[in-house]
Every structure is written in structure tokens, then in C-alpha cells.
Design a protein around this motif. Sequence first.
Motif, PDB file in Angstrom:
ATOM      1  N   GLU A   1       0.818  -1.208   0.000  1.00 24.25           N
ATOM      2  CA  GLU A   1       0.000   0.000   0.000  1.00 24.25           C
ATOM      3  C   GLU A   1       0.858   1.267   0.000  1.00 24.25           C
TER       4      GLU A   1
ATOM      5  N   GLY B   1       3.068   1.854  -3.095  1.00 28.85           N
ATOM      6  CA  GLY B   1       2.191   2.245  -4.195  1.00 28.85           C
ATOM      7  C   GLY B   1       1.686   3.666  -4.057  1.00 28.85           C
ATOM      8  N   GLU B   2       1.500   4.126  -2.809  1.00 30.95           N
ATOM      9  CA  GLU B   2       0.989   5.477  -2.570  1.00 30.95           C
ATOM     10  C   GLU B   2       2.098   6.532  -2.579  1.00 30.95           C
TER      11      GLU B   2
ATOM     12  N   SER C   1      -3.694  -6.537 -15.216  1.00 31.88           N
ATOM     13  CA  SER C   1      -3.239  -6.504 -13.820  1.00 31.88           C
ATOM     14  C   SER C   1      -2.892  -5.090 -13.367  1.00 31.88           C
TER      15      SER C   1
ATOM     16  N   GLY D   1      -6.265   0.321 -13.846  1.00 28.82           N
ATOM     17  CA  GLY D   1      -7.080   0.707 -12.704  1.00 28.82           C
ATOM     18  C   GLY D   1      -6.416   0.481 -11.363  1.00 28.82           C
ATOM     19  N   ASP D   2      -5.119   0.140 -11.356  1.00 28.09           N
ATOM     20  CA  ASP D   2      -4.401  -0.104 -10.102  1.00 28.09           C
ATOM     21  C   ASP D   2      -3.075   0.658 -10.145  1.00 28.09           C
TER      22      ASP D   2
ATOM     23  N   ARG E   1      -0.033  -0.662  -7.922  1.00 31.68           N
ATOM     24  CA  ARG E   1       0.645  -1.837  -8.474  1.00 31.68           C
ATOM     25  C   ARG E   1       1.543  -1.427  -9.640  1.00 31.68           C
TER      26      ARG E   1
END
Length: 207
Positions: A26, A29-30, A103, A106-107, A110
Motif C-alpha cells: 500500500e 504504491g501510494e 493486472s 485501474g491499479d 501496483r
Amino acid sequence: MRDYDGKTAAERTAERRQRLIDAGFELFGEHGYAGTSIRAVLRRAELRDRYFAESFPDLDSLLAAVYSQLIEEEITACRAAIDAESGSSDGGARAMIAALVRSLEGDPGRARIKLREAAAGGPVSRRRRQDGLHKLAELVASLLPPSKTRSAKDQLLLSVGMVAAADEWLTIWIDGEQNLTPRDVVNLVMTMFVALAEPDATDATHD
């Protein structure tokens, strides 16, 4: 021996390690590797300070573990996509790159870890990234038809180049540059795959 909660010490340690990996996933990724601290990971995982060293010597090793989990998930998805294709090797290759695109779509977290942070970390995560590229390249190489002009080593090295190129195209798409779309990425990768798959008696690797 199990204690009051029915779990062994090893099981509790494994659970704490996974909580750290999930928190790292998390936060990297942020905020990226440079914007993440061990203390922030512990807060997100809701663990005490002493539990980080129980599983990881440093933040670089945590990033490597996060990337390893990501790449194993990708490989599982790619294998499933390839297995679902009963046609040509081209179909398997197209299914593989389409699975990679899905994969990341929208992520953004990741995508950031896969395409930027793993390369921006320390030596452990950078080496793990190279291992991940080679694992994906092995899948690509397995889809290439046998070649009379290239060795298995050449096939694998060419596949590594294709995977690296795919990462660059994925980065361009994620960054919104050059109006590249997911379909464009798939088509670009397939152009390279078809070129590699075509037998060529004058292959440059053996000039």
C-alpha cells in the motif's frame, strides 16, 4: 506447540510478515520507496517496532518481498491466460501481455511498484526485479517455436529484451504519454513477438 490462539510461533511470525508486506504494498504504491519509512509500515500494519526486524533487515528487503509477491501473481495470471489458449503460440503471447495489462489497469499503486519503485529501491529489490524479468522472459521463450538459427540462450535473452520493452511501453501508457492505449501496448508487444517467432536463416545473433 500451539498457544492460546491455536497458532504456532512460526504461524504468527508468518502472519506478521504478510501484514508488513501488505502494508508495504500500500505505502510503496501510494508514496514510493523514497517516501516510505519503516515506522510508517509498522503503523499501517499495526505492529510494534520490534516486529520489523523479525522479518526484514531493511526497507529494501521489504520492497523486494512486495515485488516478489506482485511478480508471482502476474506469472500465475499469465500462465492461466496461456493455458486458456488452445491455439497458436501467438495466441498464448497475446493472452499473456493482455493479462499483464489487465493486472495494472485501474491499479496505479501496483503499476508504480512494478514499473518504477522496484528499480528505484536498493540492490536487493533491483536484483529481485531482474529475477522477475527473467521469470516472465522464460514464459515468453517457452512460447517461441524452436529455432534452427538461435540457441536456447539466445531465445531467452531476446525474450528478456521483449519483456523489458513491454515494461517501457506499459510505463508510457500508464503515464498517459503519446496517447498510447492498452490495445496499442498489446499490439506493439505482439509485433516484437511475431518478429522473434519467425525463423530467419540469417539471424543476426549468428552473423
